[in-house]
Design an enzyme around this catalytic site. Structure first.
Site, PDB file in Angstrom:
ATOM      1  N   ARG A 148       0.832  -1.203   0.000  1.00  0.00           N
ATOM      2  CA  ARG A 148       0.000   0.000   0.000  1.00  0.00           C
ATOM      3  C   ARG A 148       0.869   1.258   0.000  1.00  0.00           C
ATOM      4  NH1 ARG A 148      -2.629   0.024   4.773  1.00  0.00           N
ATOM      5  NH2 ARG A 148      -1.644   1.940   5.462  1.00  0.00           N
ATOM      6  N   TYR A 156     -16.552  16.419 -15.504  1.00  0.00           N
ATOM      7  CA  TYR A 156     -17.054  15.041 -15.440  1.00  0.00           C
ATOM      8  C   TYR A 156     -18.111  14.950 -14.330  1.00  0.00           C
ATOM      9  CZ  TYR A 156     -16.974  10.051 -14.366  1.00  0.00           C
ATOM     10  OH  TYR A 156     -17.333   8.747 -14.111  1.00  0.00           O
ATOM     11  N   ASP A 198      -7.851  18.514 -15.424  1.00  0.00           N
ATOM     12  CA  ASP A 198      -8.227  17.143 -15.784  1.00  0.00           C
ATOM     13  C   ASP A 198      -8.069  17.064 -17.303  1.00  0.00           C
ATOM     14  OD1 ASP A 198      -9.560  14.816 -16.582  1.00  0.00           O
ATOM     15  OD2 ASP A 198     -10.968  14.900 -14.911  1.00  0.00           O
ATOM     16  N   LYS A 243      -9.486   5.620 -19.203  1.00  0.00           N
ATOM     17  CA  LYS A 243      -9.918   6.001 -20.542  1.00  0.00           C
ATOM     18  C   LYS A 243      -8.785   5.740 -21.548  1.00  0.00           C
ATOM     19  CE  LYS A 243     -13.407   7.123 -18.037  1.00  0.00           C
ATOM     20  NZ  LYS A 243     -13.650   8.445 -17.489  1.00  0.00           N
TER      21      LYS A 243
HETATM   22  C1  LIG Z   1     -14.041   8.969 -16.207  1.00  0.00           C
HETATM   23  C2  LIG Z   1     -13.556  10.309 -15.836  1.00  0.00           C
HETATM   24  C3  LIG Z   1     -13.158  10.586 -14.515  1.00  0.00           C
HETATM   25  C4  LIG Z   1     -13.279   9.578 -13.397  1.00  0.00           C
HETATM   26  O1  LIG Z   1     -12.383   8.522 -13.567  1.00  0.00           O
HETATM   27  P1  LIG Z   1     -12.636   7.016 -13.042  1.00  0.00           P
HETATM   28  O2  LIG Z   1     -11.421   6.309 -13.488  1.00  0.00           O
HETATM   29  O3  LIG Z   1     -13.904   6.530 -13.660  1.00  0.00           O
HETATM   30  O4  LIG Z   1     -12.756   7.086 -11.543  1.00  0.00           O
HETATM   31  C5  LIG Z   1     -12.652  11.850 -14.255  1.00  0.00           C
HETATM   32  N1  LIG Z   1     -12.561  12.793 -15.219  1.00  0.00           N
HETATM   33  C6  LIG Z   1     -12.948  12.551 -16.490  1.00  0.00           C
HETATM   34  C7  LIG Z   1     -12.815  13.629 -17.518  1.00  0.00           C
HETATM   35  C8  LIG Z   1     -13.457  11.309 -16.843  1.00  0.00           C
HETATM   36  O5  LIG Z   1     -13.856  11.090 -18.106  1.00  0.00           O
END
Ligand SMILES: *Cc1c(COP(=O)(O)O)cnc(C)c1O
Length: 406
Positions: A62, A115, A180, A205
Site C-alpha cells: 500500500r 465530469y 483534468d 480512458k
Molecule cells: C471517467 C472520468 C473521470 C473519473 O475517472 P474514473 O477512473 O472513472 O474514476 C474523471 N474525469 C474525467 C474527464 C473522466 O472522463
C-alpha cells in the site's frame, strides 16, 4: 531523454529492466516484502509516511510497488512532470488532490462543465471543501484567501468545450491549477507547459485504452507528489500492480491509438453536420468551434470524442442508442472500440439540472468516443441509426415505439 514523444511512449519507465535481465515489464504482485533489517525498514517506512520514496525495502504494497512506480515514472516523462502518483481510479486521484489541498485551505474554485462524478464529489461537500463554480473568465473574482485549488477540465466532458489554461493560471496567481486532461492525453496536450501545477487523468480512458483497467494518475511537481503520496499511504487508494502493468504496456501504443481515432473523429464530426436529424455538433476540430484558437496553441489536435444534439430530445437519442450495432451503447471512453452514450441520462445524471442546461447538456445530446474501427463501417452504423431517428421525429414511422428511454 531528448527523444520525441513517440519514442518516449515506447521506452519511458524501463530504465532498470536491462539490469534486472528482463525485456518486458516485470509484474510484482507482492503485498509485503522481507525485512532483513528492522532499522532499515523503520527508516524506509518513516520516509514513505512523509510522502517520500522507499529507501531499500518497499515494506508493504500500500506504500509502494515497483510495477506501479515504473508506470508513474513513464507517465511523468510523457507529461514533462517531476513525478506522477497513481491511484485505483480517476475519482480516487481527484479525492487525493482535494484532501492534499486541504492542507492549504477549505475552498476550491471549479469551472463547469466537469465530469459528472467530479461535479458530484465537489457539490456534495463530502470532503469538507466549499466550492465556488466559475466560468473560465471569472476565476480571479472567485478566489478567496482560503482558496486551495482551481479545478478545470479541458476538453470538458461532455460538450468538448476548451479552456485556455494560461488564461486561468494568470488569474489564479499563487493558487495551484489542476487540469483534468483525460480527454486530451499527453499526446495532444501537456498542461504543465502552460503553467498548470497538477495534471489529472482518469487512466481508465485513453491511457488504459482497452476498456479493462480502472485507474487514475496525477502528474505534478515534487512537493505536490509528496503530499499526494502522504494522502495515498493513509487512505489506501493505490493502483493495483496488474493495472499498472497494463497501463504501462498500453502507453507504448498511446500516440498511435490517439492519432488514428482522431482521424476518424474528424471525419465523423464532419459527416454528422450534414445529417438532417443533427441540430449541432460539438467537436473542437470543426470550423468555428474553437474561437480562442486553442487547437494548435494548447492542444496538438481536437481528439476523438464527438458530441452532437439531435432533434426529438431524449426519445430520439434513445432510438439511436437502440439502433446502433457496431458502436456499443455504454459510458466510458478512450477504448479501441467505439462507445456512444447519453450524458443527461447517464454520466451527467447526477449534475444539477439547471447547471446541465447552462452547459448545453440537453436531452438530445449524445457523446461518441470514436475507436479504431474503419471509419466507413462506423459511419454506416451511425447514419443508419440517425436515419431511423429521423423517420421517427418526422412522424413517418409505422409503429408507436413504447418506452425507449435509457
Ligand atoms: C471517467 C472520468 C473521470 C473519473 O475517472 P474514473 O477512473 O472513472 O474514476 C474523471 N474525469 C474525467 C474527464 C473522466 O472522463
Amino acid at each position: 531523454m531528448g527523444y520525441t514523444f513517440r519514442t518516449k511512449a515506447v521506452h519511458a519507465g524501463r530504465a532498470d529492466l536491462a539490469a534486472l535481465g528482463v525485456h518486458a515489464l516485470p509484474l510484482d504482485l507482492s503485498t509485503t516484502n522481507p525485512l532483513p533489517s528492522l532499522a532499515g525498514a523503520n527508516q524506509s517506512l518513516d520516509t514513505m509516511a512523509r510522502g517520500g520514496h522507499p529507501q531499500g525495502s518497499s515494506v508493504y504494497a500500500r506504500l509502494h510497488n515497483p510495477t506501479v512506480g515504473r508506470f508513474e515514472e513513464a507517465l511523468a516523462g510523457l507529461e514533462k512532470a517531476d513525478e506522477a502518483v497513481a491511484f485505483s481510479s480517476g475519482m480516487a486521484a481527484m479525492t487525493a488532490c482535494l484532501l492534499a489541498a486541504r492542507e492549504q485551505g477549505d475552498h476550491v474554485v471549479a469551472i463547469r462543465p466537469l465530469y459528472g462524478g467530479t461535479d458530484h464529489l465537489l457539490a456534495s461537500g463530502l470532503l469538507g471543501m466549499e466550492v465556488s463554480w466559475s466560468s473560465p473568465e471569472g476565476v480571479a473574482d472567485a478566489i478567496r484567501p482560503d482558496t486551495a485549488l482551481v479545478i478545470l477540465e479541458t476538453p470538458a466532458n461532455p460538450t468538448l468545450e476548451l479552456v485556455d489554461v494560461e488564461m486561468v493560471v494568470r488569474q489564479a496567481k499563487r493558487i495551484p491549477v489542476l487540469v483534468d486532461s483525460t480527454f486530451a492525453t499527453p499526446v495532444l496536450q501537456r498542461p504543465l507547459e502552460h503553467g498548470a501545477r497538477i495534471v489529472l487523468h482518469s487512466a481508465t480512458k485513453f491511457l488504459g485504452g482497452h476498456g479493462d483497467v480502472i485507474a487514475g494518475v496525477v502528474a505534478t511537481d515534487e512537493e505536490w507528489a509528496a503530499a499526494l503520496r502522504r494522502v495515498r499511504v493513509v487512505t489506501g487508494g493505490i493502483l493495483h500492480p496488474l493495472a499498472a502493468y497494463l497501463l504501462h504496456r498500453g502507453l507504448q501504443t498511446l500516440p498511435v491509438r490517439v492519432e488514428a481515432a482522431q482521424r476518424s473523429a474528424v471525419e465523423i464530426a464532419r459527416r454528422l453536420q450534414d445529417h438532417p436529424v443533427v441540430e449541432s455538433v460539438f467537436f473542437p476540430g470543426l470550423p468555428g468551434s474553437d474561437p480562442l484558437g486553442i487547437v494548435g496553441r494548447q492542444m496538438d489536435g481536437p481528439g476523438s470524442i464527438v458530441a452532437f444534439a439531435v432533434s426529438g430530445g431524449r426519445e430520439s437519442a434513445a432510438r439511436i442508442l437502440a439502433e446502433v450495432k457496431l458502436m456499443t451503447p455504454a459510458v466510458s471512453l478512450g477504448s479501441t472500440d467505439t462507445l456512444i452514450q447519453h450524458p443527461a441520462g447517464l454520466t451527467h445524471h447526477v449534475v444539477d439540472a439547471q447547471a446541465r442546461d447552462r452547459c448545453g447538456i440537453s436531452e438530445g445530446l449524445l457523446r461518441i468516443s470514436v475507436g479504431l474501427e474503419d471509419v466507413d463501417d462506423l459511419w454506416s452504423d451511425l447514419s443508419g441509426a440517425l436515419d431511423a431517428a429521423t423517420l421517427e421525429s418526422a412522424g413517418t414511422s409505422r409503429f408507436r415505439w413504447v418506452d425507449q428511454t435509457v
